[in-house]
Design a protein around this motif. Structure first.
Motif, mmCIF file in Angstrom:
data_model
loop_
_atom_site.group_PDB
_atom_site.id
_atom_site.type_symbol
_atom_site.label_atom_id
_atom_site.label_comp_id
_atom_site.label_asym_id
_atom_site.label_seq_id
_atom_site.Cartn_x
_atom_site.Cartn_y
_atom_site.Cartn_z
ATOM 1 N N GLY A 92 0.830 -1.201 0.000
ATOM 2 C CA GLY A 92 0.000 0.000 0.000
ATOM 3 C C GLY A 92 0.867 1.254 0.000
ATOM 4 O O GLY A 92 2.078 1.205 0.234
ATOM 5 N N TRP A 93 0.224 2.339 -0.270
ATOM 6 C CA TRP A 93 0.905 3.629 -0.270
ATOM 7 C C TRP A 93 1.482 3.896 1.108
ATOM 8 O O TRP A 93 0.842 3.642 2.127
ATOM 9 N N TRP A 94 2.683 4.428 1.196
ATOM 10 C CA TRP A 94 3.351 4.630 2.478
ATOM 11 C C TRP A 94 2.565 5.579 3.372
ATOM 12 O O TRP A 94 2.657 5.509 4.600
ATOM 13 N N GLY A 95 1.793 6.465 2.774
ATOM 14 C CA GLY A 95 0.994 7.409 3.557
ATOM 15 C C GLY A 95 -0.071 6.702 4.395
ATOM 16 O O GLY A 95 -0.372 7.126 5.513
ATOM 17 N N TRP A 96 -0.664 5.617 3.853
ATOM 18 C CA TRP A 96 -1.650 4.857 4.621
ATOM 19 C C TRP A 96 -1.002 4.198 5.829
ATOM 20 O O TRP A 96 -1.582 4.156 6.918
ATOM 21 N N VAL A 97 0.193 3.677 5.621
ATOM 22 C CA VAL A 97 0.916 3.052 6.739
ATOM 23 C C VAL A 97 1.203 4.107 7.810
ATOM 24 O O VAL A 97 0.980 3.875 9.004
ATOM 25 N N ALA A 98 1.660 5.269 7.384
ATOM 26 C CA ALA A 98 1.969 6.346 8.326
ATOM 27 C C ALA A 98 0.718 6.819 9.063
ATOM 28 O O ALA A 98 0.758 7.062 10.278
ATOM 29 N N LEU A 99 -0.398 6.946 8.350
ATOM 30 C CA LEU A 99 -1.643 7.379 8.993
ATOM 31 C C LEU A 99 -2.133 6.352 10.020
ATOM 32 O O LEU A 99 -2.600 6.727 11.104
ATOM 33 N N CYS A 100 -2.029 5.086 9.679
ATOM 34 C CA CYS A 100 -2.437 4.034 10.621
ATOM 35 C C CYS A 100 -1.541 4.029 11.854
ATOM 36 O O CYS A 100 -2.024 3.862 12.981
ATOM 37 N N LEU A 101 -0.253 4.215 11.656
ATOM 38 C CA LEU A 101 0.664 4.269 12.793
ATOM 39 C C LEU A 101 0.411 5.502 13.651
ATOM 40 O O LEU A 101 0.505 5.443 14.884
ATOM 41 N N ALA A 102 0.077 6.610 13.025
ATOM 42 C CA ALA A 102 -0.254 7.816 13.781
ATOM 43 C C ALA A 102 -1.545 7.607 14.583
ATOM 44 O O ALA A 102 -1.663 8.079 15.723
ATOM 45 N N GLY A 103 -2.497 6.900 14.004
ATOM 46 C CA GLY A 103 -3.724 6.572 14.731
ATOM 47 C C GLY A 103 -3.450 5.692 15.930
ATOM 48 O O GLY A 103 -4.032 5.869 17.005
ATOM 49 N N ALA A 104 -2.550 4.726 15.766
ATOM 50 C CA ALA A 104 -2.168 3.858 16.882
ATOM 51 C C ALA A 104 -1.484 4.672 17.981
ATOM 52 O O ALA A 104 -1.747 4.461 19.167
ATOM 53 N N LEU A 105 -0.636 5.603 17.588
ATOM 54 C CA LEU A 105 0.018 6.462 18.575
ATOM 55 C C LEU A 105 -1.002 7.294 19.341
ATOM 56 O O LEU A 105 -0.933 7.403 20.574
ATOM 57 N N ALA A 106 -1.944 7.879 18.621
ATOM 58 C CA ALA A 106 -2.975 8.696 19.272
ATOM 59 C C ALA A 106 -3.804 7.863 20.249
ATOM 60 O O ALA A 106 -4.133 8.314 21.351
ATOM 61 N N ALA A 107 -4.130 6.644 19.860
ATOM 62 C CA ALA A 107 -4.909 5.767 20.748
ATOM 63 C C ALA A 107 -4.093 5.385 21.980
ATOM 64 O O ALA A 107 -4.631 5.325 23.092
ATOM 65 N N HIS A 108 -2.807 5.130 21.805
ATOM 66 C CA HIS A 108 -1.947 4.813 22.953
ATOM 67 C C HIS A 108 -1.842 5.999 23.904
ATOM 68 O O HIS A 108 -1.878 5.829 25.125
#
Length: 73
Positions: free
Chosen positions: A46-62
């Protein structure tokens, strides 16, 4: 699968009279879901931006999970 797990946990905890505790699990479940989405995006080229957005979402949830735990202290 995460949605099914969340529904089962909410139902089980509500039945046991711990509905407030069930809501405290939501950020933890959200971070796990975001990490799984990031892994899926990375493994499917997938596009690297999707990976980055998902990781940012995980960070926000943590961060939300940690803030809730510190507030309960």
């Amino acid at each position: 699968m995460v949605a099914i797990e969340a529904a089962a946990l909410f139902a089980w905890m509500r039945r046991r009279g711990r509905a407030r505790l069930a809501w405290s699990l939501l950020p933890n479940l959200a971070s796990g879901a975001c990490l799984m989405l990031a892994l899926r995006a990375a493994l499917s080229d997938g596009w690297w931006g999707w990976v980055a957005l998902c990781l940012a979402g995980a960070l926000a949830a943590h961060v939300a999970d940690l803030a809730g735990r510190l507030r309960d202290r």
